[in-house]
Write a protein that holds these residues in place. Sequence first.
Motif, PDB file in Angstrom:
ATOM      1  N   ALA A   1      -0.462   3.013   5.622  1.00 27.23           N
ATOM      2  CA  ALA A   1      -0.304   1.619   5.191  1.00 27.23           C
ATOM      3  C   ALA A   1       1.128   1.152   5.385  1.00 27.23           C
ATOM      4  O   ALA A   1       1.377  -0.009   5.745  1.00 27.23           O
ATOM      5  N   GLN A   2       2.099   2.048   5.150  1.00 26.74           N
ATOM      6  CA  GLN A   2       3.502   1.695   5.393  1.00 26.74           C
ATOM      7  C   GLN A   2       3.730   1.339   6.857  1.00 26.74           C
ATOM      8  O   GLN A   2       4.400   0.350   7.173  1.00 26.74           O
ATOM      9  N   GLN A   3       3.177   2.145   7.754  1.00 29.75           N
ATOM     10  CA  GLN A   3       3.356   1.897   9.185  1.00 29.75           C
ATOM     11  C   GLN A   3       2.735   0.568   9.582  1.00 29.75           C
ATOM     12  O   GLN A   3       3.330  -0.212  10.334  1.00 29.75           O
ATOM     13  N   ASN A   4       1.535   0.267   9.067  1.00 29.32           N
ATOM     14  CA  ASN A   4       0.877  -1.001   9.393  1.00 29.32           C
ATOM     15  C   ASN A   4       1.679  -2.185   8.881  1.00 29.32           C
ATOM     16  O   ASN A   4       1.831  -3.196   9.576  1.00 29.32           O
ATOM     17  N   ALA A   5       2.188  -2.074   7.645  1.00 24.65           N
ATOM     18  CA  ALA A   5       2.977  -3.166   7.067  1.00 24.65           C
ATOM     19  C   ALA A   5       4.271  -3.369   7.852  1.00 24.65           C
ATOM     20  O   ALA A   5       4.676  -4.511   8.134  1.00 24.65           O
TER      21      ALA A   5
ATOM     22  N   VAL B   1      -3.197  -6.794   5.497  1.00 26.75           N
ATOM     23  CA  VAL B   1      -1.904  -6.107   5.406  1.00 26.75           C
ATOM     24  C   VAL B   1      -0.866  -7.010   4.753  1.00 26.75           C
ATOM     25  O   VAL B   1      -0.091  -6.572   3.887  1.00 26.75           O
ATOM     26  N   LEU B   2      -0.839  -8.281   5.166  1.00 20.18           N
ATOM     27  CA  LEU B   2       0.129  -9.218   4.585  1.00 20.18           C
ATOM     28  C   LEU B   2      -0.094  -9.371   3.083  1.00 20.18           C
ATOM     29  O   LEU B   2       0.857  -9.296   2.286  1.00 20.18           O
ATOM     30  N   LYS B   3      -1.328  -9.606   2.689  1.00 24.19           N
ATOM     31  CA  LYS B   3      -1.622  -9.879   1.280  1.00 24.19           C
ATOM     32  C   LYS B   3      -1.391  -8.665   0.391  1.00 24.19           C
ATOM     33  O   LYS B   3      -0.943  -8.792  -0.749  1.00 24.19           O
ATOM     34  N   SER B   4      -1.696  -7.480   0.910  1.00 28.79           N
ATOM     35  CA  SER B   4      -1.610  -6.289   0.062  1.00 28.79           C
ATOM     36  C   SER B   4      -0.215  -5.678   0.009  1.00 28.79           C
ATOM     37  O   SER B   4       0.187  -5.127  -1.027  1.00 28.79           O
TER      38      SER B   4
ATOM     39  N   ARG C   1      -8.367 -10.647  10.449  1.00 32.11           N
ATOM     40  CA  ARG C   1      -8.689 -10.179   9.098  1.00 32.11           C
ATOM     41  C   ARG C   1      -7.817  -8.993   8.708  1.00 32.11           C
ATOM     42  O   ARG C   1      -7.341  -8.911   7.567  1.00 32.11           O
ATOM     43  N   THR C   2      -7.590  -8.083   9.649  1.00 33.53           N
ATOM     44  CA  THR C   2      -6.773  -6.901   9.355  1.00 33.53           C
ATOM     45  C   THR C   2      -5.344  -7.289   9.026  1.00 33.53           C
ATOM     46  O   THR C   2      -4.759  -6.801   8.049  1.00 33.53           O
TER      47      THR C   2
ATOM     48  N   HIS D   1      -4.682 -14.590  21.079  1.00 31.09           N
ATOM     49  CA  HIS D   1      -5.301 -13.438  21.725  1.00 31.09           C
ATOM     50  C   HIS D   1      -5.889 -12.465  20.708  1.00 31.09           C
ATOM     51  O   HIS D   1      -6.562 -11.498  21.086  1.00 31.09           O
ATOM     52  N   TYR D   2      -5.663 -12.698  19.407  1.00 31.34           N
ATOM     53  CA  TYR D   2      -6.217 -11.813  18.389  1.00 31.34           C
ATOM     54  C   TYR D   2      -7.708 -12.086  18.207  1.00 31.34           C
ATOM     55  O   TYR D   2      -8.132 -13.232  18.167  1.00 31.34           O
ATOM     56  N   THR D   3      -8.485 -11.041  18.060  1.00 31.44           N
ATOM     57  CA  THR D   3      -9.886 -11.209  17.724  1.00 31.44           C
ATOM     58  C   THR D   3      -9.988 -11.528  16.235  1.00 31.44           C
ATOM     59  O   THR D   3      -9.031 -11.346  15.476  1.00 31.44           O
ATOM     60  N   SER D   4     -11.171 -11.981  15.810  1.00 31.73           N
ATOM     61  CA  SER D   4     -11.349 -12.318  14.395  1.00 31.73           C
ATOM     62  C   SER D   4     -11.152 -11.082  13.520  1.00 31.73           C
ATOM     63  O   SER D   4     -10.627 -11.175  12.408  1.00 31.73           O
ATOM     64  N   GLY D   5     -11.552  -9.918  14.026  1.00 29.12           N
ATOM     65  CA  GLY D   5     -11.340  -8.687  13.269  1.00 29.12           C
ATOM     66  C   GLY D   5      -9.866  -8.370  13.101  1.00 29.12           C
ATOM     67  O   GLY D   5      -9.433  -7.936  12.027  1.00 29.12           O
ATOM     68  N   SER D   6      -9.070  -8.589  14.156  1.00 31.79           N
ATOM     69  CA  SER D   6      -7.633  -8.343  14.074  1.00 31.79           C
ATOM     70  C   SER D   6      -6.973  -9.303  13.093  1.00 31.79           C
ATOM     71  O   SER D   6      -6.064  -8.917  12.343  1.00 31.79           O
TER      72      SER D   6
END
Length: 381
Positions: free
Chosen positions: A151-155, A113-116, A108-109, A101-106
Amino acid sequence: MSQETRTMATPLVRGMGSFFKNCRCTRQNRCAHPYVVRYRDGTGRQREETGFTTQQDALDRLTKVYNEKRRTPERQAASQREIGRHRFGPYAASWLARQRHYTSGSVRTVNQVLKSQVLPVLESRRVNTFTSTVIDDFIMSMEERSVGLGAQQNAYDTLKKILLDAYRRGGIAEDPFVGVVSPEYIPRKITIPTLDEIRALKEEGSEELRLVIDLMHGCGLRNGEAYAANLERLVADDVYRITEQIDGRTRRTARLKHRKPGEFRESPLPATVRDSVLTFAENKGVEENGYLIRTQRSLHWGHSTMQYQWWSARKKAGITRKLNPYSLRHFFASNCLSKGVPITDVAEWMGHSNINMTFRIYRHLMPASVGRAARLLNEGL
Protein backbone atom coordinates in the motif's frame (compact mmCIF):
# COMPACT_ATOMS: atom_id res chain seq x y z
CA MET A 1 19.89 31.47 12.38
CA SER A 2 20.44 34.48 14.65
CA GLN A 3 20.64 37.95 13.14
CA GLU A 4 24.31 38.30 14.21
CA THR A 5 25.42 35.35 12.10
CA ARG A 6 23.84 36.55 8.86
CA THR A 7 25.57 39.26 6.82
CA MET A 8 23.70 42.02 5.07
CA ALA A 9 22.15 40.67 1.88
CA THR A 10 23.49 42.26 -1.29
CA PRO A 11 20.53 43.55 -3.34
CA LEU A 12 20.69 43.36 -7.12
CA VAL A 13 18.38 44.38 -9.95
CA ARG A 14 14.73 44.47 -8.85
CA GLY A 15 13.33 40.96 -9.06
CA MET A 16 16.75 39.33 -9.34
CA GLY A 17 17.20 38.47 -5.65
CA SER A 18 20.19 38.82 -3.34
CA PHE A 19 23.19 36.91 -1.96
CA PHE A 20 24.90 36.79 1.45
CA LYS A 21 26.90 34.62 3.85
CA ASN A 22 25.72 32.99 7.07
CA CYS A 23 28.88 33.51 9.11
CA ARG A 24 30.53 35.92 11.58
CA CYS A 25 33.81 36.27 9.73
CA THR A 26 35.10 39.86 9.56
CA ARG A 27 36.52 39.46 6.05
CA GLN A 28 33.79 37.47 4.39
CA ASN A 29 35.10 38.01 0.88
CA ARG A 30 38.07 35.82 1.86
CA CYS A 31 36.54 33.28 4.28
CA ALA A 32 35.72 29.76 3.13
CA HIS A 33 32.04 29.81 4.04
CA PRO A 34 29.67 29.44 1.07
CA TYR A 35 27.39 32.15 -0.29
CA VAL A 36 23.64 31.86 -0.04
CA VAL A 37 21.27 33.19 -2.70
CA ARG A 38 17.68 34.28 -2.08
CA TYR A 39 15.10 34.82 -4.82
CA ARG A 40 11.48 34.30 -5.78
CA ASP A 41 10.79 31.49 -8.24
CA GLY A 42 8.32 31.54 -11.11
CA THR A 43 5.45 30.65 -8.76
CA GLY A 44 6.23 33.64 -6.51
CA ARG A 45 7.59 31.52 -3.67
CA GLN A 46 10.73 32.77 -1.88
CA ARG A 47 13.64 30.34 -2.04
CA GLU A 48 17.16 30.09 -0.66
CA GLU A 49 20.05 28.03 -2.01
CA THR A 50 23.51 27.63 -0.53
CA GLY A 51 26.83 26.09 -1.52
CA PHE A 52 28.18 28.84 -3.84
CA THR A 53 31.95 29.22 -3.44
CA THR A 54 32.37 32.71 -4.91
CA GLN A 55 30.30 35.82 -5.45
CA GLN A 56 30.41 35.14 -9.16
CA ASP A 57 28.91 31.66 -8.66
CA ALA A 58 26.07 33.21 -6.66
CA LEU A 59 25.54 35.92 -9.29
CA ASP A 60 25.52 33.36 -12.09
CA ARG A 61 22.80 31.37 -10.34
CA LEU A 62 20.66 34.46 -9.72
CA THR A 63 21.16 35.60 -13.31
CA LYS A 64 20.06 32.22 -14.65
CA VAL A 65 16.88 32.23 -12.53
CA TYR A 66 16.16 35.86 -13.45
CA ASN A 67 16.54 35.20 -17.19
CA GLU A 68 14.33 32.12 -17.01
CA LYS A 69 11.60 34.18 -15.36
CA ARG A 70 11.95 36.95 -17.95
CA ARG A 71 11.66 34.46 -20.80
CA THR A 72 8.41 33.06 -19.35
CA PRO A 73 5.41 34.97 -20.79
CA GLU A 74 3.32 36.68 -18.13
CA ARG A 75 0.23 34.67 -19.00
CA GLN A 76 2.17 31.43 -18.62
CA ALA A 77 3.73 32.61 -15.37
CA ALA A 78 0.28 33.52 -14.03
CA SER A 79 -0.99 30.07 -15.00
CA GLN A 80 1.93 28.43 -13.20
CA ARG A 81 1.29 30.51 -10.08
CA GLU A 82 -2.38 29.54 -10.21
CA ILE A 83 -1.47 25.84 -10.42
CA GLY A 84 0.87 26.23 -7.47
CA ARG A 85 -1.85 27.82 -5.33
CA HIS A 86 -4.20 24.85 -5.75
CA ARG A 87 -4.78 22.59 -2.78
CA PHE A 88 -3.59 19.04 -3.40
CA GLY A 89 -7.07 17.48 -3.12
CA PRO A 90 -8.71 19.47 -5.96
CA TYR A 91 -5.55 19.24 -8.07
CA ALA A 92 -5.47 15.45 -7.70
CA ALA A 93 -9.11 15.29 -8.82
CA SER A 94 -8.40 17.44 -11.90
CA TRP A 95 -5.30 15.37 -12.70
CA LEU A 96 -7.27 12.13 -12.57
CA ALA A 97 -9.96 13.59 -14.85
CA ARG A 98 -7.23 14.32 -17.43
CA GLN A 99 -6.00 10.70 -17.49
CA ARG A 100 -8.19 9.72 -20.41
CA HIS A 101 -6.07 6.64 -21.07
CA TYR A 102 -7.06 5.15 -17.70
CA THR A 103 -9.67 2.42 -17.72
CA SER A 104 -12.61 2.67 -15.33
CA GLY A 105 -10.96 0.01 -13.16
CA SER A 106 -7.74 2.03 -12.95
CA VAL A 107 -9.72 5.16 -11.99
CA ARG A 108 -11.40 3.26 -9.17
CA THR A 109 -8.04 1.96 -7.96
CA VAL A 110 -6.43 5.41 -7.94
CA ASN A 111 -9.42 6.91 -6.14
CA GLN A 112 -9.20 4.22 -3.50
CA VAL A 113 -5.47 4.86 -2.96
CA LEU A 114 -6.04 8.61 -2.71
CA LYS A 115 -8.93 8.33 -0.26
CA SER A 116 -7.34 5.72 1.98
CA GLN A 117 -3.71 6.88 2.13
CA VAL A 118 -2.89 10.20 0.47
CA LEU A 119 -5.75 12.67 0.97
CA PRO A 120 -6.12 12.18 4.75
CA VAL A 121 -2.57 13.49 5.12
CA LEU A 122 -2.00 15.88 2.19
CA GLU A 123 -5.41 17.04 0.90
CA SER A 124 -5.19 20.64 2.18
CA ARG A 125 -1.52 21.32 1.35
CA ARG A 126 -0.83 23.81 -1.43
CA VAL A 127 0.81 22.27 -4.47
CA ASN A 128 3.72 24.73 -4.57
CA THR A 129 4.75 23.85 -1.01
CA PHE A 130 5.70 20.24 -1.76
CA THR A 131 9.38 19.52 -1.18
CA SER A 132 11.45 16.38 -0.66
CA THR A 133 11.05 16.89 3.10
CA VAL A 134 7.27 16.83 2.76
CA ILE A 135 7.46 13.60 0.74
CA ASP A 136 9.77 12.00 3.31
CA ASP A 137 7.40 13.02 6.12
CA PHE A 138 4.49 11.46 4.22
CA ILE A 139 6.36 8.16 3.86
CA MET A 140 7.23 8.24 7.57
CA SER A 141 3.57 8.86 8.44
CA MET A 142 2.60 5.70 6.56
CA GLU A 143 5.27 3.75 8.41
CA GLU A 144 3.98 5.09 11.75
CA ARG A 145 0.45 3.99 10.81
CA SER A 146 1.81 0.51 9.98
CA VAL A 147 0.62 0.73 6.39
CA GLY A 148 1.72 -2.34 4.45
CA LEU A 149 4.63 -1.98 2.06
CA GLY A 150 2.44 -2.78 -0.94
CA ALA A 151 0.00 0.00 0.00
CA GLN A 152 2.92 2.35 0.70
CA GLN A 153 4.33 1.72 -2.77
CA ASN A 154 0.94 2.33 -4.43
CA ALA A 155 0.40 5.56 -2.48
CA TYR A 156 3.91 6.79 -3.26
CA ASP A 157 3.59 5.98 -6.98
CA THR A 158 0.22 7.77 -7.19
CA LEU A 159 1.51 10.85 -5.34
CA LYS A 160 4.58 10.94 -7.60
CA LYS A 161 2.52 10.90 -10.80
CA ILE A 162 0.37 13.80 -9.59
CA LEU A 163 3.19 16.00 -8.27
CA LEU A 164 5.46 15.44 -11.27
CA ASP A 165 2.52 16.53 -13.44
CA ALA A 166 2.33 19.75 -11.40
CA TYR A 167 6.13 20.14 -11.68
CA ARG A 168 6.06 19.76 -15.49
CA ARG A 169 3.28 22.34 -15.70
CA GLY A 170 5.26 24.84 -13.62
CA GLY A 171 3.21 24.66 -10.44
CA ILE A 172 6.24 23.39 -8.50
CA ALA A 173 9.59 25.04 -9.13
CA GLU A 174 11.85 22.13 -8.16
CA ASP A 175 11.38 18.38 -8.51
CA PRO A 176 10.18 17.40 -5.01
CA PHE A 177 11.33 13.78 -5.40
CA VAL A 178 15.05 14.49 -5.77
CA GLY A 179 16.84 12.57 -3.03
CA VAL A 180 13.70 10.82 -1.77
CA VAL A 181 14.04 7.09 -1.08
CA SER A 182 10.82 5.39 -2.11
CA PRO A 183 9.22 2.55 -0.11
CA GLU A 184 10.58 -0.76 -1.31
CA TYR A 185 7.84 -3.29 -1.80
CA ILE A 186 8.99 -6.89 -1.98
CA PRO A 187 6.09 -9.01 -3.24
CA ARG A 188 5.08 -12.05 -1.21
CA LYS A 189 6.02 -15.40 -2.63
CA ILE A 190 3.60 -16.11 -5.43
CA THR A 191 1.63 -19.36 -5.66
CA ILE A 192 1.92 -21.14 -9.00
CA PRO A 193 -0.61 -23.87 -9.77
CA THR A 194 0.68 -27.19 -11.01
CA LEU A 195 -0.42 -28.58 -14.35
CA ASP A 196 -2.36 -31.32 -12.50
CA GLU A 197 -4.24 -28.66 -10.50
CA ILE A 198 -5.11 -26.76 -13.67
CA ARG A 199 -6.37 -29.95 -15.31
CA ALA A 200 -8.47 -30.74 -12.23
CA LEU A 201 -10.02 -27.25 -12.26
CA LYS A 202 -10.88 -27.60 -15.94
CA GLU A 203 -12.36 -31.05 -15.35
CA GLU A 204 -14.73 -29.70 -12.66
CA GLY A 205 -15.48 -26.32 -14.26
CA SER A 206 -17.99 -25.18 -16.84
CA GLU A 207 -17.06 -24.85 -20.50
CA GLU A 208 -16.77 -21.09 -20.03
CA LEU A 209 -14.43 -21.48 -17.08
CA ARG A 210 -12.29 -23.95 -19.03
CA LEU A 211 -11.87 -21.42 -21.82
CA VAL A 212 -10.96 -18.63 -19.37
CA ILE A 213 -8.41 -20.90 -17.68
CA ASP A 214 -6.85 -21.81 -21.03
CA LEU A 215 -6.53 -18.18 -22.14
CA MET A 216 -5.05 -17.09 -18.81
CA HIS A 217 -2.55 -19.87 -18.17
CA GLY A 218 -1.77 -20.44 -21.86
CA CYS A 219 -1.61 -16.87 -23.20
CA GLY A 220 -1.12 -14.79 -20.04
CA LEU A 221 -4.39 -12.83 -20.30
CA ARG A 222 -5.84 -10.93 -17.35
CA ASN A 223 -9.26 -11.97 -16.02
CA GLY A 224 -11.17 -9.23 -17.85
CA GLU A 225 -9.27 -9.88 -21.08
CA ALA A 226 -10.26 -13.55 -20.94
CA TYR A 227 -13.91 -12.60 -20.35
CA ALA A 228 -13.71 -10.79 -23.71
CA ALA A 229 -12.67 -13.96 -25.56
CA ASN A 230 -13.41 -13.43 -29.23
CA LEU A 231 -12.98 -15.72 -32.22
CA GLU A 232 -11.89 -12.74 -34.36
CA ARG A 233 -8.81 -12.29 -32.16
CA LEU A 234 -7.15 -15.39 -33.61
CA VAL A 235 -5.19 -13.31 -36.11
CA ALA A 236 -2.82 -16.19 -36.91
CA ASP A 237 -2.51 -19.86 -36.04
CA ASP A 238 -0.11 -18.98 -33.25
CA VAL A 239 -1.07 -15.38 -32.32
CA TYR A 240 -3.93 -14.06 -30.18
CA ARG A 241 -4.57 -10.30 -30.40
CA ILE A 242 -5.84 -8.67 -27.19
CA THR A 243 -7.84 -5.54 -28.02
CA GLU A 244 -10.14 -5.00 -25.04
CA GLN A 245 -11.28 -6.26 -21.68
CA ILE A 246 -14.56 -6.62 -19.82
CA ASP A 247 -14.89 -4.37 -16.77
CA GLY A 248 -15.46 -6.82 -13.93
CA ARG A 249 -18.05 -4.60 -12.24
CA THR A 250 -20.02 -3.02 -15.08
CA ARG A 251 -19.68 -6.08 -17.39
CA ARG A 252 -19.08 -3.71 -20.29
CA THR A 253 -16.21 -3.62 -22.76
CA ALA A 254 -13.31 -1.33 -21.86
CA ARG A 255 -9.92 -0.52 -23.31
CA LEU A 256 -6.87 -2.43 -22.17
CA LYS A 257 -4.98 -1.51 -19.05
CA HIS A 258 -1.95 0.71 -19.80
CA ARG A 259 -3.14 1.20 -23.41
CA LYS A 260 -4.81 4.08 -25.22
CA PRO A 261 -8.14 3.56 -27.02
CA GLY A 262 -7.58 1.46 -30.14
CA GLU A 263 -4.23 0.07 -29.00
CA PHE A 264 -3.69 -3.65 -28.60
CA ARG A 265 -1.05 -6.22 -27.76
CA GLU A 266 -0.43 -9.72 -29.04
CA SER A 267 0.41 -12.91 -27.19
CA PRO A 268 1.64 -16.34 -28.32
CA LEU A 269 -1.24 -18.75 -28.97
CA PRO A 270 -0.27 -22.36 -28.14
CA ALA A 271 -1.96 -24.98 -30.28
CA THR A 272 -3.80 -26.43 -27.26
CA VAL A 273 -5.34 -23.03 -26.48
CA ARG A 274 -6.28 -22.50 -30.12
CA ASP A 275 -8.02 -25.88 -30.16
CA SER A 276 -9.82 -24.93 -26.94
CA VAL A 277 -11.15 -21.69 -28.49
CA LEU A 278 -12.29 -23.41 -31.68
CA THR A 279 -13.91 -26.30 -29.79
CA PHE A 280 -15.80 -23.88 -27.56
CA ALA A 281 -17.02 -21.92 -30.60
CA GLU A 282 -18.21 -25.12 -32.24
CA ASN A 283 -20.03 -26.38 -29.13
CA LYS A 284 -21.51 -23.14 -27.78
CA GLY A 285 -21.75 -20.99 -30.87
CA VAL A 286 -20.40 -17.53 -31.67
CA GLU A 287 -22.17 -14.20 -31.46
CA GLU A 288 -22.38 -11.99 -34.50
CA ASN A 289 -19.55 -9.79 -33.19
CA GLY A 290 -17.36 -12.79 -32.38
CA TYR A 291 -17.70 -12.89 -28.57
CA LEU A 292 -17.72 -16.33 -27.00
CA ILE A 293 -18.41 -16.11 -23.26
CA ARG A 294 -21.79 -15.05 -21.89
CA THR A 295 -23.81 -15.71 -18.73
CA GLN A 296 -27.25 -17.33 -18.77
CA ARG A 297 -28.72 -13.80 -18.92
CA SER A 298 -26.65 -13.04 -22.03
CA LEU A 299 -24.31 -10.73 -20.15
CA HIS A 300 -20.53 -10.57 -20.27
CA TRP A 301 -18.82 -12.32 -17.38
CA GLY A 302 -17.96 -10.24 -14.32
CA HIS A 303 -15.73 -10.82 -11.29
CA SER A 304 -18.62 -12.26 -9.26
CA THR A 305 -19.30 -14.91 -11.92
CA MET A 306 -15.62 -15.81 -12.09
CA GLN A 307 -15.23 -16.02 -8.32
CA TYR A 308 -18.27 -18.28 -7.90
CA GLN A 309 -17.24 -20.66 -10.67
CA TRP A 310 -13.59 -20.69 -9.61
CA TRP A 311 -14.23 -21.52 -5.95
CA SER A 312 -16.85 -24.09 -6.90
CA ALA A 313 -14.44 -25.89 -9.24
CA ARG A 314 -11.63 -25.66 -6.69
CA LYS A 315 -13.80 -27.23 -4.00
CA LYS A 316 -14.97 -30.04 -6.29
CA ALA A 317 -11.38 -30.72 -7.36
CA GLY A 318 -10.29 -30.98 -3.72
CA ILE A 319 -7.63 -28.26 -4.11
CA THR A 320 -6.71 -26.84 -0.69
CA ARG A 321 -3.86 -24.56 -1.70
CA LYS A 322 -4.72 -20.85 -1.83
CA LEU A 323 -4.97 -20.55 -5.59
CA ASN A 324 -6.90 -17.69 -7.16
CA PRO A 325 -7.60 -16.90 -10.83
CA TYR A 326 -4.57 -14.60 -11.02
CA SER A 327 -2.37 -17.60 -10.19
CA LEU A 328 -2.95 -18.67 -13.80
CA ARG A 329 -0.97 -15.63 -14.99
CA HIS A 330 1.85 -16.70 -12.68
CA PHE A 331 1.80 -20.12 -14.35
CA PHE A 332 2.14 -18.45 -17.77
CA ALA A 333 5.12 -16.37 -16.65
CA SER A 334 6.78 -19.34 -14.97
CA ASN A 335 6.27 -21.50 -18.06
CA CYS A 336 7.81 -18.85 -20.32
CA LEU A 337 10.82 -18.08 -18.12
CA SER A 338 11.61 -21.73 -17.41
CA LYS A 339 11.80 -22.30 -21.19
CA GLY A 340 14.31 -19.46 -21.60
CA VAL A 341 11.92 -16.86 -23.05
CA PRO A 342 13.40 -13.35 -22.43
CA ILE A 343 11.68 -11.54 -19.56
CA THR A 344 11.27 -8.47 -21.80
CA ASP A 345 9.01 -10.51 -24.08
CA VAL A 346 7.08 -11.90 -21.12
CA ALA A 347 6.47 -8.36 -19.84
CA GLU A 348 5.11 -7.30 -23.24
CA TRP A 349 2.84 -10.31 -23.61
CA MET A 350 1.44 -9.89 -20.10
CA GLY A 351 0.76 -6.20 -20.67
CA HIS A 352 3.01 -4.79 -17.96
CA SER A 353 3.59 -1.06 -18.42
CA ASN A 354 6.99 -1.25 -16.72
CA ILE A 355 9.39 -4.17 -16.95
CA ASN A 356 10.52 -3.42 -13.38
CA MET A 357 7.20 -4.87 -12.24
CA THR A 358 7.92 -8.08 -14.13
CA PHE A 359 11.39 -8.29 -12.61
CA ARG A 360 10.06 -7.63 -9.10
CA ILE A 361 7.47 -10.40 -9.30
CA TYR A 362 9.15 -13.04 -11.46
CA ARG A 363 12.92 -12.52 -11.21
CA HIS A 364 13.29 -15.52 -8.90
CA LEU A 365 11.63 -17.77 -11.51
CA MET A 366 14.40 -17.21 -14.02
CA PRO A 367 17.08 -19.90 -14.28
CA ALA A 368 20.13 -19.22 -12.10
CA SER A 369 21.72 -16.65 -14.35
CA VAL A 370 25.20 -16.55 -12.79
CA GLY A 371 25.75 -20.31 -12.83
CA ARG A 372 24.21 -20.62 -16.29
CA ALA A 373 26.42 -17.81 -17.58
CA ALA A 374 29.50 -19.47 -16.10
CA ARG A 375 28.75 -22.73 -17.92
CA LEU A 376 28.12 -20.95 -21.23
CA LEU A 377 31.28 -18.87 -20.89
CA ASN A 378 33.28 -22.00 -20.07
CA GLU A 379 32.06 -23.59 -23.29
CA GLY A 380 33.34 -20.58 -25.18
CA LEU A 381 36.73 -20.86 -23.50
